[in-house]
Design a protein around this motif. Structure first.
Motif, PDB file in Angstrom:
ATOM      1  N   TYR A 161      29.392  31.741  51.940  1.00  0.00           N
ATOM      2  CA  TYR A 161      29.500  30.903  50.744  1.00  0.00           C
ATOM      3  C   TYR A 161      30.132  31.635  49.567  1.00  0.00           C
ATOM      4  CZ  TYR A 161      26.191  27.993  53.341  1.00  0.00           C
ATOM      5  OH  TYR A 161      25.586  27.226  54.303  1.00  0.00           O
ATOM      6  N   VAL A 162      30.788  32.767  49.810  1.00  0.00           N
ATOM      7  CA  VAL A 162      31.364  33.542  48.713  1.00  0.00           C
ATOM      8  C   VAL A 162      32.302  32.717  47.826  1.00  0.00           C
ATOM      9  CG1 VAL A 162      33.017  35.408  48.210  1.00  0.00           C
ATOM     10  CG2 VAL A 162      31.040  35.846  49.682  1.00  0.00           C
ATOM     11  N   PRO A 163      33.178  31.869  48.369  1.00  0.00           N
ATOM     12  CA  PRO A 163      34.024  31.066  47.470  1.00  0.00           C
ATOM     13  C   PRO A 163      33.210  30.213  46.495  1.00  0.00           C
ATOM     14  CG  PRO A 163      34.877  30.987  49.707  1.00  0.00           C
ATOM     15  CD  PRO A 163      33.543  31.667  49.791  1.00  0.00           C
ATOM     16  N   ASP A 164      32.152  29.568  46.990  1.00  0.00           N
ATOM     17  CA  ASP A 164      31.301  28.769  46.104  1.00  0.00           C
ATOM     18  C   ASP A 164      30.591  29.656  45.085  1.00  0.00           C
ATOM     19  OD1 ASP A 164      31.920  26.439  47.569  1.00  0.00           O
ATOM     20  OD2 ASP A 164      30.371  26.918  49.037  1.00  0.00           O
ATOM     21  N   MET A 165      30.115  30.824  45.539  1.00  0.00           N
ATOM     22  CA  MET A 165      29.395  31.731  44.649  1.00  0.00           C
ATOM     23  C   MET A 165      30.281  32.186  43.494  1.00  0.00           C
ATOM     24  SD  MET A 165      27.711  33.955  47.734  1.00  0.00           S
ATOM     25  CE  MET A 165      27.201  35.340  46.735  1.00  0.00           C
ATOM     26  N   VAL A 166      31.498  32.589  43.811  1.00  0.00           N
ATOM     27  CA  VAL A 166      32.416  33.083  42.783  1.00  0.00           C
ATOM     28  C   VAL A 166      32.755  31.976  41.787  1.00  0.00           C
ATOM     29  CG1 VAL A 166      34.737  33.990  42.363  1.00  0.00           C
ATOM     30  CG2 VAL A 166      33.375  34.876  44.268  1.00  0.00           C
ATOM     31  N   GLU A 167      32.998  30.773  42.286  1.00  0.00           N
ATOM     32  CA  GLU A 167      33.364  29.666  41.394  1.00  0.00           C
ATOM     33  C   GLU A 167      32.234  29.320  40.440  1.00  0.00           C
ATOM     34  OE1 GLU A 167      33.853  25.974  39.604  1.00  0.00           O
ATOM     35  OE2 GLU A 167      32.424  26.180  41.262  1.00  0.00           O
ATOM     36  N   VAL A 168      31.004  29.222  40.956  1.00  0.00           N
ATOM     37  CA  VAL A 168      29.849  28.897  40.102  1.00  0.00           C
ATOM     38  C   VAL A 168      29.595  30.011  39.100  1.00  0.00           C
ATOM     39  CG1 VAL A 168      27.343  28.581  40.107  1.00  0.00           C
ATOM     40  CG2 VAL A 168      28.748  27.352  41.765  1.00  0.00           C
ATOM     41  N   LEU A 169      29.689  31.253  39.563  1.00  0.00           N
ATOM     42  CA  LEU A 169      29.459  32.398  38.680  1.00  0.00           C
ATOM     43  C   LEU A 169      30.444  32.409  37.518  1.00  0.00           C
ATOM     44  CD1 LEU A 169      27.841  35.116  38.384  1.00  0.00           C
ATOM     45  CD2 LEU A 169      29.680  36.193  39.660  1.00  0.00           C
ATOM     46  N   ILE A 170      31.716  32.250  37.825  1.00  0.00           N
ATOM     47  CA  ILE A 170      32.737  32.293  36.775  1.00  0.00           C
ATOM     48  C   ILE A 170      32.629  31.076  35.862  1.00  0.00           C
ATOM     49  CG2 ILE A 170      35.229  32.224  36.356  1.00  0.00           C
ATOM     50  CD1 ILE A 170      35.565  33.936  38.878  1.00  0.00           C
ATOM     51  N   ASP A 171      32.343  29.919  36.418  1.00  0.00           N
ATOM     52  CA  ASP A 171      32.178  28.719  35.593  1.00  0.00           C
ATOM     53  C   ASP A 171      31.022  28.894  34.611  1.00  0.00           C
ATOM     54  OD1 ASP A 171      32.587  26.052  34.721  1.00  0.00           O
ATOM     55  OD2 ASP A 171      30.986  25.367  36.054  1.00  0.00           O
ATOM     56  N   SER A 172      29.929  29.478  35.070  1.00  0.00           N
ATOM     57  CA  SER A 172      28.752  29.668  34.214  1.00  0.00           C
ATOM     58  C   SER A 172      29.034  30.624  33.071  1.00  0.00           C
ATOM     59  CB  SER A 172      27.576  30.184  35.053  1.00  0.00           C
ATOM     60  OG  SER A 172      27.207  29.250  36.038  1.00  0.00           O
ATOM     61  N   VAL A 173      29.845  31.657  33.332  1.00  0.00           N
ATOM     62  CA  VAL A 173      30.131  32.651  32.294  1.00  0.00           C
ATOM     63  C   VAL A 173      31.239  32.181  31.360  1.00  0.00           C
ATOM     64  CG1 VAL A 173      30.933  35.007  31.878  1.00  0.00           C
ATOM     65  CG2 VAL A 173      29.334  34.544  33.754  1.00  0.00           C
ATOM     66  N   ARG A 174      32.270  31.531  31.900  1.00  0.00           N
ATOM     67  CA  ARG A 174      33.428  31.159  31.085  1.00  0.00           C
ATOM     68  C   ARG A 174      33.276  29.835  30.357  1.00  0.00           C
ATOM     69  NH1 ARG A 174      39.363  31.740  33.220  1.00  0.00           N
ATOM     70  NH2 ARG A 174      39.556  31.246  31.008  1.00  0.00           N
ATOM     71  N   VAL A 263      39.602  39.050  45.960  1.00  0.00           N
ATOM     72  CA  VAL A 263      40.727  38.965  45.019  1.00  0.00           C
ATOM     73  C   VAL A 263      41.416  37.605  45.133  1.00  0.00           C
ATOM     74  CG1 VAL A 263      42.998  39.916  44.426  1.00  0.00           C
ATOM     75  CG2 VAL A 263      41.105  41.455  44.955  1.00  0.00           C
ATOM     76  N   SER A 264      41.604  37.129  46.356  1.00  0.00           N
ATOM     77  CA  SER A 264      42.287  35.846  46.542  1.00  0.00           C
ATOM     78  C   SER A 264      41.485  34.690  45.957  1.00  0.00           C
ATOM     79  CB  SER A 264      42.547  35.599  48.037  1.00  0.00           C
ATOM     80  OG  SER A 264      41.322  35.437  48.741  1.00  0.00           O
ATOM     81  N   ILE A 265      40.175  34.793  45.976  1.00  0.00           N
ATOM     82  CA  ILE A 265      39.329  33.731  45.419  1.00  0.00           C
ATOM     83  C   ILE A 265      39.258  33.819  43.902  1.00  0.00           C
ATOM     84  CG2 ILE A 265      36.975  32.804  45.327  1.00  0.00           C
ATOM     85  CD1 ILE A 265      36.611  33.904  48.189  1.00  0.00           C
ATOM     86  N   ALA A 266      39.088  35.039  43.386  1.00  0.00           N
ATOM     87  CA  ALA A 266      38.788  35.210  41.962  1.00  0.00           C
ATOM     88  C   ALA A 266      40.023  35.209  41.071  1.00  0.00           C
ATOM     89  CB  ALA A 266      38.015  36.514  41.767  1.00  0.00           C
ATOM     90  N   GLU A 267      41.141  35.701  41.563  1.00  0.00           N
ATOM     91  CA  GLU A 267      42.312  35.845  40.691  1.00  0.00           C
ATOM     92  C   GLU A 267      42.748  34.526  40.054  1.00  0.00           C
ATOM     93  OE1 GLU A 267      46.678  38.056  40.621  1.00  0.00           O
ATOM     94  OE2 GLU A 267      45.600  37.814  42.527  1.00  0.00           O
ATOM     95  N   PRO A 268      42.836  33.424  40.788  1.00  0.00           N
ATOM     96  CA  PRO A 268      43.224  32.170  40.124  1.00  0.00           C
ATOM     97  C   PRO A 268      42.226  31.712  39.058  1.00  0.00           C
ATOM     98  CG  PRO A 268      43.421  31.987  42.519  1.00  0.00           C
ATOM     99  CD  PRO A 268      42.666  33.238  42.252  1.00  0.00           C
TER     100      PRO A 268
END
Length: 499
Positions: A161-174, A263-268
């Motif tokens: 679930y790393v793609p979902d984890m990264v998206e939620v994490l960044i959305d919560s912070v940004r 990197v591929s998930i988080a960079e965009p």
């Protein structure tokens, strides 16, 4: 017995790496109790020399597995992405920001504490309820913590679930929404937290040591001061984030994730953050001082502390202080455990074992980028407070005097320091935090072998000279509870600076 063992060896040689049945050696079974009762026919079982069809033994694990190396990628805007793979099926992802209470101004005092409590609430893209449901649906766990130097947001779940984890994490912070009703709700929670803070005397003393010992940024409270609660609101939080949550001050770290995948998930999701020039760290000056608070308490809680000059940027000093803390050790009057609990440390053997009036007596250290604190925390009966302070001062002077620490004591402290770090790093969350903090501080994640080698290289002279250098700085004292019998600051300071 030997014939059976020999037949096993012959069978192994004959059938190679096939897996063998682990049932009885006999060719037939009576069928057991149920067979006898029901009149069933005897069951035919294969013997141990007959391989199970279609099953092969996997190759043995190697005697040594090369530890994974952390990889770091810097985006064009200055944000760093760092990760380290592992064999675990789970992963931890964290977003670490070079922004804590030391970056607060008088107008934003308490903002980092409130931001910690507002973490993973409603964003501009999802409600708090939806966010909670998304985290729970994958069995995840989210957390946030504010320190004096950093804000840390982490998400732990299965690696798939790393793609979902990264998206939620960044959305919560940004993209926090900072809804007024959520902010007010958390401010009420902070009020309750402050009211209960008196139940944590050691936490109170550590806050007091910073406020009394420093001027400048490190003197800012980690717990939101009560006057600040009445003026904190969503606009202050938004302004604080806009000023401090910039790309060069962020590190996205992960433990248990392939670097290229991360990197591929988080960079965009992070490449459009503004590349604002990283500001200088706010200045802090260690000056020493005294804090006393008479409170309705049956005990006296007291702390003596000194500066650790240089902080983490003076690596040898910082690592020596880590070993020194394990050497002095200490703890509660009654505790369970082994060496790691301090039962065989100097403070335990020399103080806790002899003075029943002392409930706890332990060395501590808090190290920051450019400075730090090292000292002793004690809890004692009020009538023994003066003696407890004398004992604490005496122990600090002892380790600073060459010849008072034996090689055996130092070797034991080294092993305790190594064990503590290695055991902590078995946790994905701790490993992820270590990656994030090291990359933020040094620009890289230094291998654990370097730390172990640095610890092993520490000598008795390093211990005494570092301790002597520390206690030559101004004394900071803090006491809480029944402080009637706590000695004056001047009388204690003279023990260290008599010349």
């Amino acid at each position: 017995m030997y014939r059976i063992a020999g037949s096993h060896l012959r069978a192994l040689k004959q059938h190679g790496s096939s897996r063998f049945a682990s049932t009885s050696v006999v060719k037939q079974s009576s069928g057991g109790l149920f067979g006898w009762l029901l009149g069933g026919k005897p069951t035919q079982f294969p013997t141990l020399d007959v391989p199970l069809p279609g099953i092969t033994i996997p190759p043995p694990l190697p005697d040594f597995v090369e530890p994974a190396k952390a990889k770091v990628t810097s985006l064009p805007n200055g944000l760093k992405i760092a990760s380290e793979t592992s064999t675990s099926p789970a992963a931890t992802v964290g977003l670490y920001i070079d922004c804590g209470s030391m970056y607060e101004t008088p107008g934003s005092s308490g903002a980092s504490h409130l931001l910690e409590r507002m973490s993973f609430k409603s964003t501009t893209n999802r409600s708090h309820l939806r966010l909670v449901r998304e985290v729970e649906s994958i069995g995840g766990n989210v957390s946030a913590i504010a320190t004096r130097e950093q804000m840390c947001y982490t998400y732990d779940a299965f690696r798939a679930y790393v793609p979902d984890m990264v998206e939620v994490l960044i959305d919560s912070v940004r993209n926090p929404a900072f809804l007024d009703w959520e902010v007010k709700e958390q401010l009420e929670e902070i009020k309750a937290e402050i009211a209960e803070f008196s139940a944590n005397p050691q936490g109170l003393l550590l806050e007091a040591l910073h406020s009394a010992g420093y001027t400048g940024a490190l003197a800012n409270p980690l717990i939101a001061p009560e006057p600040a609660i009445h003026k904190l609101d969503s606009s202050i939080l938004k302004e604080f984030i806009a000023e401090n949550y910039t790309a060069p001050r962020m590190v996205l770290a992960a433990s248990g994730v392939e670097h290229d995948v991360l990197v591929s998930i988080a960079e965009p999701l992070l490449s459009d953050l503004p590349a604002v020039k990283r500001p200088e760290e706010p200045k802090s000056v260690y000056v020493g001082g005294d804090y006393r608070c008479q409170a309705d308490c049956q005990n006296t809680h007291v702390a003596l502390a000194f500066e650790v000059p240089g902080g983490w940027y003076e690596e040898k000093t910082a690592i020596t202080v880590t070993v020194l803390q394990k050497l002095m050790g200490g703890g509660d009057w009654f505790c369970t455990g082994g060496v790691g609990k301090g039962l065989y440390s100097r403070l335990s053997l020399r103080i806790l074992s002899h003075y029943h009036q002392i409930e706890s007596f332990s060395a501590f250290n808090h190290i920051y980028n450019y400075s730090g604190l090292f000292g002793i925390l004690a809890t004692t009966s009020p009538d023994f407070a003066s003696k407890a302070v004398d004992l604490a001062a005496g122990e600090l002077l002892e380790v600073a005097t060459p010849g008072n620490v034996t090689q055996g004591q130092l070797d034991q402290a080294k092993q305790a320091a190594k064990c503590k770090v290695l055991m902590d790093l078995e946790s994905r969350a701790v490993a992820c935090e270590d990656i994030g903090r090291q990359v933020m501080t040094y620009g890289e994640r230094k291998p654990i072998e370097k730390f172990l080698n640095d610890v092993e290289a520490i000598t008795l002279n390093d211990i005494s000279s570092t301790a002597k250098n520390i206690i030559s700085t101004p004394l900071t004292m803090a006491s809480w509870g029944d402080v009637t019998n706590v000695p004056t600051y001047e009388s204690v300071s003279r023990k260290f600076h008599s010349k």
